[in-house]
Every structure is written in structure tokens, then in C-alpha cells.
Design a protein around this motif. Structure first.
Motif, PDB file in Angstrom:
ATOM      1  N   SER A  81      18.828 -18.150  -3.706  1.00 48.57           N
ATOM      2  CA  SER A  81      19.875 -17.765  -3.091  1.00 48.57           C
ATOM      3  C   SER A  81      20.385 -16.399  -3.412  1.00 48.57           C
ATOM      4  N   LYS A  82      19.885 -15.852  -4.571  1.00 45.40           N
ATOM      5  CA  LYS A  82      20.391 -14.615  -5.103  1.00 45.40           C
ATOM      6  C   LYS A  82      20.054 -13.461  -4.118  1.00 45.40           C
ATOM      7  N   PRO A  83      21.028 -12.570  -3.818  1.00 46.77           N
ATOM      8  CA  PRO A  83      20.627 -11.479  -3.069  1.00 46.77           C
ATOM      9  C   PRO A  83      19.497 -10.492  -3.591  1.00 46.77           C
ATOM     10  N   LYS A  84      18.708  -9.932  -2.692  1.00 40.30           N
ATOM     11  CA  LYS A  84      17.279  -9.366  -3.109  1.00 40.30           C
ATOM     12  C   LYS A  84      17.654  -8.049  -3.017  1.00 40.30           C
ATOM     13  N   ARG A  85      17.551  -7.116  -4.031  1.00 42.10           N
ATOM     14  CA  ARG A  85      17.736  -5.660  -3.903  1.00 42.10           C
ATOM     15  C   ARG A  85      16.398  -4.960  -3.418  1.00 42.10           C
ATOM     16  N   VAL A  86      16.372  -3.859  -2.574  1.00 39.30           N
ATOM     17  CA  VAL A  86      15.366  -3.311  -2.081  1.00 39.30           C
ATOM     18  C   VAL A  86      15.745  -1.934  -2.167  1.00 39.30           C
ATOM     19  N   ARG A  87      14.467  -0.921  -2.206  1.00 42.25           N
ATOM     20  CA  ARG A  87      14.704   0.644  -2.302  1.00 42.25           C
ATOM     21  C   ARG A  87      15.322   1.055  -0.983  1.00 42.25           C
ATOM     22  N   THR A  88      15.854   2.270  -1.348  1.00 42.39           N
ATOM     23  CA  THR A  88      16.810   3.087  -0.280  1.00 42.39           C
ATOM     24  C   THR A  88      16.213   4.126  -0.037  1.00 42.39           C
ATOM     25  N   SER A  89      16.078   4.989   1.240  1.00 45.66           N
ATOM     26  CA  SER A  89      15.440   6.038   1.213  1.00 45.66           C
ATOM     27  C   SER A  89      16.192   7.228   1.122  1.00 45.66           C
ATOM     28  N   ILE A  90      15.718   8.453   1.001  1.00 51.56           N
ATOM     29  CA  ILE A  90      16.440   9.644   0.770  1.00 51.56           C
ATOM     30  C   ILE A  90      17.606  10.248   1.767  1.00 51.56           C
ATOM     31  N   ILE A  91      17.460   9.680   2.811  1.00 55.01           N
ATOM     32  CA  ILE A  91      18.408   9.890   3.763  1.00 55.01           C
ATOM     33  C   ILE A  91      19.811   9.165   3.698  1.00 55.01           C
ATOM     34  N   ASN A  92      19.605   8.079   2.877  1.00 52.04           N
ATOM     35  CA  ASN A  92      20.809   7.407   2.482  1.00 52.04           C
ATOM     36  C   ASN A  92      21.249   7.410   0.961  1.00 52.04           C
ATOM     37  N   PHE A  93      20.896   8.387   0.506  1.00 52.20           N
ATOM     38  CA  PHE A  93      21.183   8.801  -0.809  1.00 52.20           C
ATOM     39  C   PHE A  93      22.842   9.126  -0.698  1.00 52.20           C
ATOM     40  N   LYS A  94      23.605   8.663  -1.569  1.00 55.39           N
ATOM     41  CA  LYS A  94      23.193   7.618  -2.902  1.00 55.39           C
ATOM     42  C   LYS A  94      23.869   6.274  -2.167  1.00 55.39           C
ATOM     43  N   SER A  95      22.947   5.159  -2.397  1.00 55.17           N
ATOM     44  CA  SER A  95      23.260   3.898  -1.698  1.00 55.17           C
ATOM     45  C   SER A  95      22.425   2.672  -2.446  1.00 55.17           C
ATOM     46  N   LYS A  96      22.750   1.701  -2.178  1.00 54.49           N
ATOM     47  CA  LYS A  96      22.039   0.428  -2.547  1.00 54.49           C
ATOM     48  C   LYS A  96      21.965  -0.546  -1.388  1.00 54.49           C
ATOM     49  N   ALA A  97      20.800  -1.254  -1.383  1.00 53.86           N
ATOM     50  CA  ALA A  97      20.447  -2.167  -0.163  1.00 53.86           C
ATOM     51  C   ALA A  97      20.251  -3.292  -0.583  1.00 53.86           C
ATOM     52  N   TYR A  98      20.744  -4.430   0.090  1.00 56.09           N
ATOM     53  CA  TYR A  98      20.401  -5.972  -0.307  1.00 56.09           C
ATOM     54  C   TYR A  98      19.977  -6.644   0.808  1.00 56.09           C
ATOM     55  N   ILE A  99      19.192  -7.635   0.617  1.00 50.46           N
ATOM     56  CA  ILE A  99      18.917  -8.680   1.647  1.00 50.46           C
ATOM     57  C   ILE A  99      19.523 -10.015   1.066  1.00 50.46           C
ATOM     58  N   HIS A 100      20.573 -10.448   2.001  1.00 48.79           N
ATOM     59  CA  HIS A 100      21.233 -11.572   2.019  1.00 48.79           C
ATOM     60  C   HIS A 100      20.652 -12.887   2.523  1.00 48.79           C
TER      61      HIS A 100
END
Length: 455
Positions: A81-100
Motif C-alpha cells: 500500500s505504500k506510495p512508490k516514488r518515481v524519478r522526475t524529469s528536468i522539466i519538472n525540476f524541482k519536484s517529487k512524483a509518486y504512484i499511489h
């Protein structure tokens, strides 16, 4: 209470977010396990009354799987159930991405009669572990098992969380008219088409576990005795009333005489000289199915090379082998195994590729080249040098393709089935890349191609 009121009560309960808590799910799965263990021997008695199963067969093919499935989710649900963090691209610097992983909502689970405990509870366990509420439609041909499942469900869950239907007071068509968030159904391909058609009206996602004519191919290099035992066990377990059972046997002509002799020997060895009275040999579910199978036997009486005996009083049919060139249409779903022979492998492979994809395919050979060629045939899953037992490997997904089903389940794959991936990007306010906006001087094709690495 009407089914509509129960449906909307479950909608309201799900929208309260009560099922989102992992602790809530684990507590309720633990309660379900406790109640199943409490009623273990009553379950065996019910399965014997409905299908003539022995305690041992009921434990191996149904009860143990349900307990192990619950144990898996109790142990692994937090990590799943834990959200999975995935890499983000330079166009979204600075950011964090997750799959819930998020539950769908109110699920409809439609069971089948041949393994009534397993087919009812295995998807239910996955749906509850994923955070859904459920309406479980039991098959009417299992009155004793249904009564016990209903008793267990009522003891553990409120109606607004899990509700069971075991009689015909609610027609399938009326159930399918409700706007469920997910439908999981087990049955034959025609039933699957009905469910799919109904679900399409509201674009409801579905999993369909269906069936088909599962081929079993025996090549000339097989280990004959071991192959015979494993084919016979896979075919005649539950008197052939298994969606994964071999439906048609293709034997290489070079070994056909010896192979048939050993098949007959091991039928007698595994199920005794009098299988109609053997403890571990199940009965046919009801008279209608019994008469359907008897018609197949009588229509092919001249081609029977072994078996063909039956008892209407006991609803039992002895393991039967039919040597016939013309394929018996439709899935047999009983203790009748058709045998055909082949000389040229290319022709057999081409024929199987042109047939509707089965739920399972079995191949008995040690030749890696042949194995790789058969992997190019469409089928849901299968075994090399065995039958059925791939369903016991819970790290493997179980399901069909096209005519034999849509989607997969078991353990992690059940969790993936009963949840959807919600993508979430969290942007920082500290940095704002100006070149994304059309009024910036760098907002031109050359720079944008460089930025997006589009060459």
C-alpha cells in the motif's frame, strides 16, 4: 433490505474512507481468517455434500489457498500500500512524483460452483486487502457451502462492507445494471460476454476468469510414467470440473500404445479399480451436468478405450478416455479426456495458434527448442511436464487471455487488480522555470527541443 439499498450503503461506507486505513483492512482480514479456521471442518462437510470432495481434497484445493492468501496480505499489506516514488524529469525540476495504489470502491464478485470456497473467497480477500467494499454473488448450485460462507461473512462483516447473495432473489442482470466500480466474474466464455457487455454500458473495469479447451501435448521424449500420473491427476481432480484441467490430449504417435497402456494403469492405481466408490473421487455437481456428460459418453461410446461407467444415484462418472480424431466441441468440464495423435509438430502448433486461446496449456518434453516454440502460442498460463500446479505458485499471476479471460489475480496480482494507479506530482514553489511560458525569450523550438531532449 433491497440490493439497491445495500449497494448505496456500501458506496456511502466507502466514501467515508473507513476502508482506506491499512490497519482496518488487516484487522478485518484477521477476523475472516479466525472465522474460517473456526469453521474449517464444517466447510469440509459442506464441500462434501455439494461436490463429494474428501477433507483432504477440500483442504489442498480450496481451504489452504484461502488461509495462505490472507496470511500473505496480513504480512505484506503495508509495503504493497505504500506510495512508490518515481524519478522526475528536468522539466519538472524541482519536484517529487509518486504512484499511489487506490481502491476502486464497491466491487461485485460473481463466484462459480466448481470450487465454491476458493472462487468466492480468493478474489474477495484481494478486494478487501485493496480497500474496497464487496457484494459477493454465490452460485446457486452450492447450497451447503453457500450457507456456511454467508454465516462466516455475516459474523465478520457489516452489510455496508461485505454482503453475500446466495439465492436467485437478485437476478444477475439486475445486479449488473448497478454502477459498480469494479466487477470480478468467474464462469464460461458466454457468461463472460454477458458481464462484459453489461459492464461496458458504464465503462466498469472488469476481470473475467473463464475457461476453454486446454490442450495437453505429450512429445516422444517425455518420461512416460511420470507424465501419465500428472496428467491423470490434473484431469480427474474434482471429477474434471476444473477450468484448468486438460481437455484434450495430443500424444506423439511414436509412443501412443505404451502411453495409453500406462494411462489406464495409473487411472486404476490413483483412483482404484472402482472409482465410483473411491473416497477421493468427487461427484458431478448436479443431474443436469451429469446428463450432459452422459450424452458425450453415449454419443462417443464406440470410441471409448477406457471407462464410461456411471452411477446416476451417486452422480459419479468413472475416468473415461475417448480415442477420437474429430474434436469434441466445447469445453468438456467433466471426467472425460479426449485423445488425439500427431506426427508432425508444425501442424499441431499451427492448429493451436488458430484456435481460441485456452486458459492453460501443458507440454511434456525436455526439448528446449520445442518448449520455446509452444511459448509463442496464446494461452493464459501452464506447465512444462506437469498439469494444474502452476496455480499453486502464488508469485505467478493467474488468468486467461481473450476467450479464456481478462486480467489476473492471486496475491500481489490481486492487489494490482483491485487497485488503480493514481499518479501524483508535487512541485516546489522555490524554483519556477521561466522558459515554459510563451512570453519568455527562450520559448522557441530550438531551445525546447534541447530542453526536452527531442532530437
Amino acid at each position: 433490505m433491497s440490493i439497491e439499498k445495500i449497494f448505496y450503503a456500501q458506496k456511502e461506507f466507502f466514501n467515508s474512507d473507513a476502508t482506506i486505513s491499512v490497519n482496518f483492512r488487516i484487522i478485518n482480514l484477521t477476523k475472516l481468517k479466525k472465522e474460517l479456521l473456526k469453521n474449517e471442518y464444517e466447510i469440509y462437510t459442506a464441500l462434501h455434500k455439494d461436490l463429494g470432495k474428501s477433507e483432504e481434497d477440500s483442504f489442498v484445493s480450496e481451504f489452504s489457498h484461502c488461509i495462505n492468501e490472507i496470511n500473505y496480505f496480513i504480512k505484506n499489506l503495508r509495503s504493497l500500500s505504500k506510495p512508490k516514488r518515481v524519478r522526475t524529469s528536468i522539466i519538472n525540476f524541482k519536484s517529487k512524483a509518486y504512484i499511489h495504489k487506490k481502491p476502486y470502491g464497491v466491487c461485485l464478485i460473481i463466484s462459480c460452483w466448481n470450487y465454491p470456497l476458493y472462487i468466492s473467497l480468493m478474489p474477495l480477500i484481494g478486494a478487501l486487502a485493496s480497500g474496497n467494499t464487496c457484494i459477493l454473488k454465490l452460485h446457486t448450485l452450492n447450497p451447503n457451502t453457500n450457507k456456511l460462507i454467508e454465516k462466516i461473512i455475516k459474523e465478520v462483516f457489516e452489510k455496508c462492507y461485505v454482503f453475500t447473495i446466495s439465492k436467485d432473489e437478485y437476478e444477475i442482470n439486475k445486479l449488473l445494471d448497478l454502477d459498480f466500480d469494479y466487477i470480478f466474474a468467474t464462469g464460461n466464455p458466454n457468461f463472460g460476454k454477458l458481464v462484459y457487455e453489461k459492464a461496458s454500458k458504464n465503462l466498469i473495469p472488469v476481470t473475467l476468469e473463464l475457461g476453454g479447451k486446454n490442450p495437453c501435448i505429450v512429445h516422444s521424449d517425455c518420461e512416460i510414467d511420470t507424465s501419465c500420473k500428472r496428467i491423470i491427476h490434473g484431469k480427474f481432480l474434482n471429477s474434471g470440473q476444473t477450468c484448468l484441467a486438460p481437455d484434450i490430449l495430443y500424444v506423439n504417435s511414436k509412443i501412443k500404445d505404451k502411453f495409453i497402456d500406462r494411462m489406464i494403469f495409473y487411472i486404476k492405481d490413483l483412483y482404484s479399480e472402482n472409482p465410483l466408490n473411491f473416497k477421493h473421487y468427487s461427484k458431478i455437481i448436479n443431474e443436469s451436468h451429469f446428463l450432459r456428460l452422459i450424452k458425450i459418453i453415449e454419443d462417443n461410446r464406440e470410441e471409448i478405450i477406457f471407462g464410461g461407467e456411471y452411477s446416476k444415484d451417486k452422480l459419479k462418472i468413472s475416468p473415461t478416455l475417448i480415442d477420437k480424431e474429430e474434436i469434441i466441441p466445447h469445453e468438456i468440464f467433466g471426467p472425460i479426456l479426449q485423445i488425439k495423435y500427431y506426427d508432425i509438430l508444425d501442424g499441431l502448433i499451427h492448429s493451436l495458434k488458430c484456435s481460441p486461446p485456452p486458459l492453460a496449456l501443458y507440454l511434456f518434453t525436455s526439448n528446449k527448442t520445442i518448449i520455446n516454440r509452444f511459448l509463442n502460442i496464446h494461452f493464459g498460463g501452464g506447465c512444462i511436464n506437469d498439469t494444474l500446479v502452476h496455480i499453486c505458485e502464488n508469485n505467478l499471476p493467474f488468468g486467461g487471455i481473450k476467450n479464456s479471460g481478462i486480467g489476473y489475480y492471486h496475491r500481489k496480482y490481486s492487489f494490482d487488480t483491485f487497485t488503480y494507479n493514481k499518479s501524483l506530482l508535487i512541485k516546489s514553489n522555490k524554483i519556477d522555470i521561466k522558459s515554459r511560458y510563451p512570453n519568455n525569450k527562450n520559448y522557441n523550438l530550438k531551445f525546447l527541443k534541447l530542453l526536452l531532449k527531442n532530437k
